[in-house]
Write a protein that holds these residues in place. Structure first.
Motif, PDB file in Angstrom:
ATOM      1  N   GLN A   1      -1.112 -12.736  -7.767  1.00  0.00           N
ATOM      2  CA  GLN A   1      -1.594 -11.393  -7.437  1.00  0.00           C
ATOM      3  C   GLN A   1      -0.612 -10.329  -7.913  1.00  0.00           C
ATOM      4  N   ALA A   2       0.677 -10.570  -7.721  1.00  0.00           N
ATOM      5  CA  ALA A   2       1.685  -9.601  -8.151  1.00  0.00           C
ATOM      6  C   ALA A   2       1.714  -9.476  -9.668  1.00  0.00           C
ATOM      7  N   VAL A   3       1.628 -10.589 -10.365  1.00  0.00           N
ATOM      8  CA  VAL A   3       1.628 -10.560 -11.829  1.00  0.00           C
ATOM      9  C   VAL A   3       0.375  -9.849 -12.337  1.00  0.00           C
ATOM     10  N   ASP A   4      -0.751 -10.055 -11.681  1.00  0.00           N
ATOM     11  CA  ASP A   4      -1.965  -9.332 -12.067  1.00  0.00           C
ATOM     12  C   ASP A   4      -1.789  -7.823 -11.891  1.00  0.00           C
ATOM     13  N   ARG A   5      -1.136  -7.409 -10.788  1.00  0.00           N
ATOM     14  CA  ARG A   5      -0.872  -5.975 -10.577  1.00  0.00           C
ATOM     15  C   ARG A   5       0.059  -5.433 -11.655  1.00  0.00           C
ATOM     16  N   ILE A   6       1.082  -6.206 -11.992  1.00  0.00           N
ATOM     17  CA  ILE A   6       2.031  -5.782 -13.027  1.00  0.00           C
ATOM     18  C   ILE A   6       1.314  -5.675 -14.373  1.00  0.00           C
ATOM     19  N   ALA A   7       0.469  -6.646 -14.669  1.00  0.00           N
ATOM     20  CA  ALA A   7      -0.271  -6.629 -15.935  1.00  0.00           C
ATOM     21  C   ALA A   7      -1.193  -5.424 -16.011  1.00  0.00           C
ATOM     22  N   SER A   8      -1.876  -5.112 -14.917  1.00  0.00           N
ATOM     23  CA  SER A   8      -2.780  -3.948 -14.945  1.00  0.00           C
ATOM     24  C   SER A   8      -1.983  -2.660 -15.094  1.00  0.00           C
ATOM     25  N   ARG A   9      -0.795  -2.606 -14.488  1.00  0.00           N
ATOM     26  CA  ARG A   9       0.054  -1.423 -14.634  1.00  0.00           C
ATOM     27  C   ARG A   9       0.536  -1.303 -16.077  1.00  0.00           C
ATOM     28  N   LEU A  10       0.876  -2.415 -16.723  1.00  0.00           N
ATOM     29  CA  LEU A  10       1.332  -2.386 -18.110  1.00  0.00           C
ATOM     30  C   LEU A  10       0.196  -1.924 -19.028  1.00  0.00           C
ATOM     31  N   HIS A  11      -1.028  -2.405 -18.757  1.00  0.00           N
ATOM     32  CA  HIS A  11      -2.164  -2.019 -19.594  1.00  0.00           C
ATOM     33  C   HIS A  11      -2.524  -0.547 -19.402  1.00  0.00           C
ATOM     34  N   SER A  12      -2.344  -0.027 -18.190  1.00  0.00           N
ATOM     35  CA  SER A  12      -2.675   1.388 -17.944  1.00  0.00           C
ATOM     36  C   SER A  12      -1.629   2.318 -18.574  1.00  0.00           C
ATOM     37  N   GLU A  13      -0.404   1.821 -18.777  1.00  0.00           N
ATOM     38  CA  GLU A  13       0.641   2.635 -19.403  1.00  0.00           C
ATOM     39  C   GLU A  13       0.432   2.782 -20.890  1.00  0.00           C
ATOM     40  N   ARG A  14      -0.344   1.901 -21.467  1.00  0.00           N
ATOM     41  CA  ARG A  14      -0.551   1.924 -22.926  1.00  0.00           C
ATOM     42  C   ARG A  14      -1.615   2.864 -23.327  1.00  0.00           C
TER      43      ARG A  14
ATOM     44  N   LEU B   1       0.825  -1.211   0.000  1.00  0.00           N
ATOM     45  CA  LEU B   1       0.000   0.000   0.000  1.00  0.00           C
ATOM     46  C   LEU B   1       0.859   1.261   0.000  1.00  0.00           C
ATOM     47  N   ILE B   2       1.916   1.271   0.789  1.00  0.00           N
ATOM     48  CA  ILE B   2       2.814   2.428   0.833  1.00  0.00           C
ATOM     49  C   ILE B   2       3.482   2.637  -0.520  1.00  0.00           C
ATOM     50  N   MET B   3       3.965   1.543  -1.120  1.00  0.00           N
ATOM     51  CA  MET B   3       4.610   1.662  -2.425  1.00  0.00           C
ATOM     52  C   MET B   3       3.633   2.158  -3.481  1.00  0.00           C
ATOM     53  N   ASP B   4       2.396   1.661  -3.453  1.00  0.00           N
ATOM     54  CA  ASP B   4       1.377   2.132  -4.398  1.00  0.00           C
ATOM     55  C   ASP B   4       1.091   3.614  -4.186  1.00  0.00           C
ATOM     56  N   HIS B   5       0.976   4.025  -2.930  1.00  0.00           N
ATOM     57  CA  HIS B   5       0.677   5.424  -2.614  1.00  0.00           C
ATOM     58  C   HIS B   5       1.795   6.350  -3.096  1.00  0.00           C
ATOM     59  N   LEU B   6       3.039   5.908  -2.941  1.00  0.00           N
ATOM     60  CA  LEU B   6       4.183   6.727  -3.350  1.00  0.00           C
ATOM     61  C   LEU B   6       4.500   6.589  -4.834  1.00  0.00           C
ATOM     62  N   GLY B   7       3.820   5.670  -5.501  1.00  0.00           N
ATOM     63  CA  GLY B   7       4.059   5.471  -6.928  1.00  0.00           C
ATOM     64  C   GLY B   7       5.362   4.744  -7.228  1.00  0.00           C
ATOM     65  N   ILE B   8       5.813   3.953  -6.283  1.00  0.00           N
ATOM     66  CA  ILE B   8       7.046   3.197  -6.463  1.00  0.00           C
ATOM     67  C   ILE B   8       6.688   1.832  -7.034  1.00  0.00           C
ATOM     68  N   ALA B   9       7.253   1.513  -8.182  1.00  0.00           N
ATOM     69  CA  ALA B   9       6.986   0.221  -8.800  1.00  0.00           C
ATOM     70  C   ALA B   9       7.987  -0.800  -8.297  1.00  0.00           C
ATOM     71  N   GLU B  10       7.516  -2.010  -8.054  1.00  0.00           N
ATOM     72  CA  GLU B  10       8.427  -3.047  -7.617  1.00  0.00           C
ATOM     73  C   GLU B  10       9.282  -3.489  -8.792  1.00  0.00           C
ATOM     74  N   PRO B  11      10.561  -3.768  -8.540  1.00  0.00           N
ATOM     75  CA  PRO B  11      11.429  -4.189  -9.637  1.00  0.00           C
ATOM     76  C   PRO B  11      10.950  -5.524 -10.201  1.00  0.00           C
ATOM     77  N   VAL B  12      10.881  -5.587 -11.505  1.00  0.00           N
ATOM     78  CA  VAL B  12      10.345  -6.784 -12.149  1.00  0.00           C
ATOM     79  C   VAL B  12      11.383  -7.329 -13.122  1.00  0.00           C
ATOM     80  N   GLU B  13      11.519  -8.628 -13.085  1.00  0.00           N
ATOM     81  CA  GLU B  13      12.410  -9.297 -14.020  1.00  0.00           C
ATOM     82  C   GLU B  13      11.869  -9.110 -15.442  1.00  0.00           C
ATOM     83  N   PRO B  14      12.743  -8.807 -16.410  1.00  0.00           N
ATOM     84  CA  PRO B  14      12.269  -8.594 -17.786  1.00  0.00           C
ATOM     85  C   PRO B  14      11.489  -9.779 -18.351  1.00  0.00           C
ATOM     86  N   ASP B  15      11.796 -11.007 -17.875  1.00  0.00           N
ATOM     87  CA  ASP B  15      11.066 -12.184 -18.360  1.00  0.00           C
ATOM     88  C   ASP B  15       9.585 -12.096 -18.028  1.00  0.00           C
TER      89      ASP B  15
END
Length: 101
Positions: free
Chosen positions: A88-101, A44-58
């Motif tokens: 759950q984390a992959v779903d969050r990453i996917a939603s973030r990727l879709h919102s960036e497009r 929640l803190i990371m989301d509030h601050l807009g900090i993205a968790e580091p994700v492996e390129p794969d």
């Protein structure tokens, strides 16, 4: 030593070991619950601050190819999380990727 005393000693030893194992499992469960609560707060803190968790390129590559299961596997390899947490984390990453497009 009387056979009854020996039997009582064996039963008492088994009971003591059982109590110790039960206490250990309870503490382990309590620690896991506490860790999950801390992780949720940190998310929640990371989301509030807009900090993205580091994700492996794969993970990102698999998501871009529509391979969610492979992305979850890659995320689990990277982080060592459980299947549910990785999904759950992959779903969050996917939603973030879709919102960036």
């Amino acid at each position: 030593m009387d056979p009854w005393e020996a039997a009582f000693l064996v039963i008492a030893t088994i009971g003591s070991v059982g109590v110790a194992v039960g206490a250990w499992f309870q503490e382990k469960r309590r620690s896991a619950t506490h860790l999950a609560a801390v992780q949720r707060k940190l998310d929640l803190i990371m989301d509030h601050l807009g900090i993205a968790e580091p994700v492996e390129p794969d993970v990102v590559r698999h998501l871009e190819n529509g391979q969610t299961i492979h992305a979850v596997r890659a995320y689990r390899r990277q982080t060592g999380t459980s299947l549910v947490e990785a999904k759950q984390a992959v779903d969050r990453i996917a939603s973030r990727l879709h919102s960036e497009r």
